[in-house]
Motif scaffolding. Structure first.
Motif, PDB file in Angstrom:
ATOM      1  N   ALA A 199       0.900  -1.176   0.240  1.00  0.00           N
ATOM      2  CA  ALA A 199      -0.254   0.130   0.008  1.00  0.00           C
ATOM      3  C   ALA A 199       0.837   1.344  -0.073  1.00  0.00           C
ATOM      4  N   ALA A 200       1.946   1.194   0.807  1.00  0.00           N
ATOM      5  CA  ALA A 200       2.873   2.214   0.905  1.00  0.00           C
ATOM      6  C   ALA A 200       3.595   2.490  -0.484  1.00  0.00           C
ATOM      7  N   LEU A 201       3.879   1.508  -0.984  1.00  0.00           N
ATOM      8  CA  LEU A 201       4.483   1.349  -2.236  1.00  0.00           C
ATOM      9  C   LEU A 201       3.799   2.041  -3.310  1.00  0.00           C
ATOM     10  N   PHE A 202       2.400   1.547  -3.521  1.00  0.00           N
ATOM     11  CA  PHE A 202       1.586   2.100  -4.660  1.00  0.00           C
ATOM     12  C   PHE A 202       1.204   3.222  -4.420  1.00  0.00           C
ATOM     13  N   THR A 203       1.012   3.816  -3.404  1.00  0.00           N
ATOM     14  CA  THR A 203       0.628   5.068  -3.000  1.00  0.00           C
ATOM     15  C   THR A 203       1.891   6.113  -3.297  1.00  0.00           C
ATOM     16  N   GLY A 204       2.926   5.838  -2.997  1.00  0.00           N
ATOM     17  CA  GLY A 204       4.110   6.699  -3.254  1.00  0.00           C
ATOM     18  C   GLY A 204       4.210   6.684  -4.768  1.00  0.00           C
ATOM     19  N   LEU A 205       4.246   5.670  -5.557  1.00  0.00           N
ATOM     20  CA  LEU A 205       4.132   5.454  -6.904  1.00  0.00           C
ATOM     21  C   LEU A 205       3.166   6.429  -7.517  1.00  0.00           C
ATOM     22  N   ILE A 206       1.911   6.311  -7.381  1.00  0.00           N
ATOM     23  CA  ILE A 206       1.008   7.363  -7.813  1.00  0.00           C
ATOM     24  C   ILE A 206       1.108   8.741  -7.412  1.00  0.00           C
ATOM     25  N   ILE A 207       1.618   8.950  -6.238  1.00  0.00           N
ATOM     26  CA  ILE A 207       2.115  10.356  -5.678  1.00  0.00           C
ATOM     27  C   ILE A 207       3.181  10.989  -6.747  1.00  0.00           C
ATOM     28  N   SER A 208       4.205   9.982  -6.599  1.00  0.00           N
ATOM     29  CA  SER A 208       5.354  10.223  -7.582  1.00  0.00           C
ATOM     30  C   SER A 208       5.020  10.646  -9.152  1.00  0.00           C
ATOM     31  N   LEU A 209       3.903   9.834  -9.612  1.00  0.00           N
ATOM     32  CA  LEU A 209       3.735  10.312 -10.955  1.00  0.00           C
ATOM     33  C   LEU A 209       2.934  11.634 -11.162  1.00  0.00           C
ATOM     34  N   GLN A 249       3.503  14.107  -8.913  1.00  0.00           N
ATOM     35  CA  GLN A 249       4.188  14.992  -8.884  1.00  0.00           C
ATOM     36  C   GLN A 249       5.117  15.288 -10.260  1.00  0.00           C
ATOM     37  N   ALA A 250       5.518  14.352 -10.650  1.00  0.00           N
ATOM     38  CA  ALA A 250       6.417  14.412 -12.264  1.00  0.00           C
ATOM     39  C   ALA A 250       5.454  15.078 -13.203  1.00  0.00           C
ATOM     40  N   ALA A 251       4.093  14.590 -13.223  1.00  0.00           N
ATOM     41  CA  ALA A 251       3.131  15.361 -14.269  1.00  0.00           C
ATOM     42  C   ALA A 251       2.965  16.948 -13.985  1.00  0.00           C
ATOM     43  N   THR A 252       2.776  17.133 -12.728  1.00  0.00           N
ATOM     44  CA  THR A 252       2.641  18.680 -12.393  1.00  0.00           C
ATOM     45  C   THR A 252       3.670  19.327 -12.102  1.00  0.00           C
ATOM     46  N   GLN A 253       4.897  18.557 -12.115  1.00  0.00           N
ATOM     47  CA  GLN A 253       6.289  19.406 -11.535  1.00  0.00           C
ATOM     48  C   GLN A 253       6.218  20.003 -10.258  1.00  0.00           C
ATOM     49  N   ILE A 254       5.408  19.432  -9.405  1.00  0.00           N
ATOM     50  CA  ILE A 254       5.538  19.755  -8.064  1.00  0.00           C
ATOM     51  C   ILE A 254       6.387  19.031  -7.268  1.00  0.00           C
TER      52      ILE A 254
END
Length: 89
Positions: A27-37, A39-44
């Protein structure tokens, strides 16, 4: 107690550890992956943005899988204590 018995108990303990840790870690891995994507898409580039969703995801998994996890550890402990007399001989 034979070496096979010790190895069997160690194997069961490691397997139980894997089963208990996997839902929370995944759960932590997939949540981190989604948040990272996101952040990469919005450049935050805010490092603290991932903490709150990960904590909420881990909490939700613990609430949902908690009874199953408690059942696993309780069953393992019960079987371990029940088999103590046969291990001593």
């Amino acid at each position: 107690m034979t070496p096979e018995t010790v190895m069997s108990i160690a194997y069961q303990g490691m397997r139980l550890t894997l089963f208990m840790g996997a839902p929370v870690l995944l759960a932590a891995l997939f949540t981190g992956l989604i948040i990272s994507l996101f952040q990469a898409a919005t450049q935050i580039n805010e490092m603290t943005l991932t903490f709150i969703p990960k904590i909420l995801a881990v909490f939700a998994v613990l609430v949902l899988a908690g009874p199953w996890l408690i059942g696993l550890i309780t069953d393992f402990t019960y079987r371990l204590f029940v088999n103590i007399p046969s291990m001593v001989m």
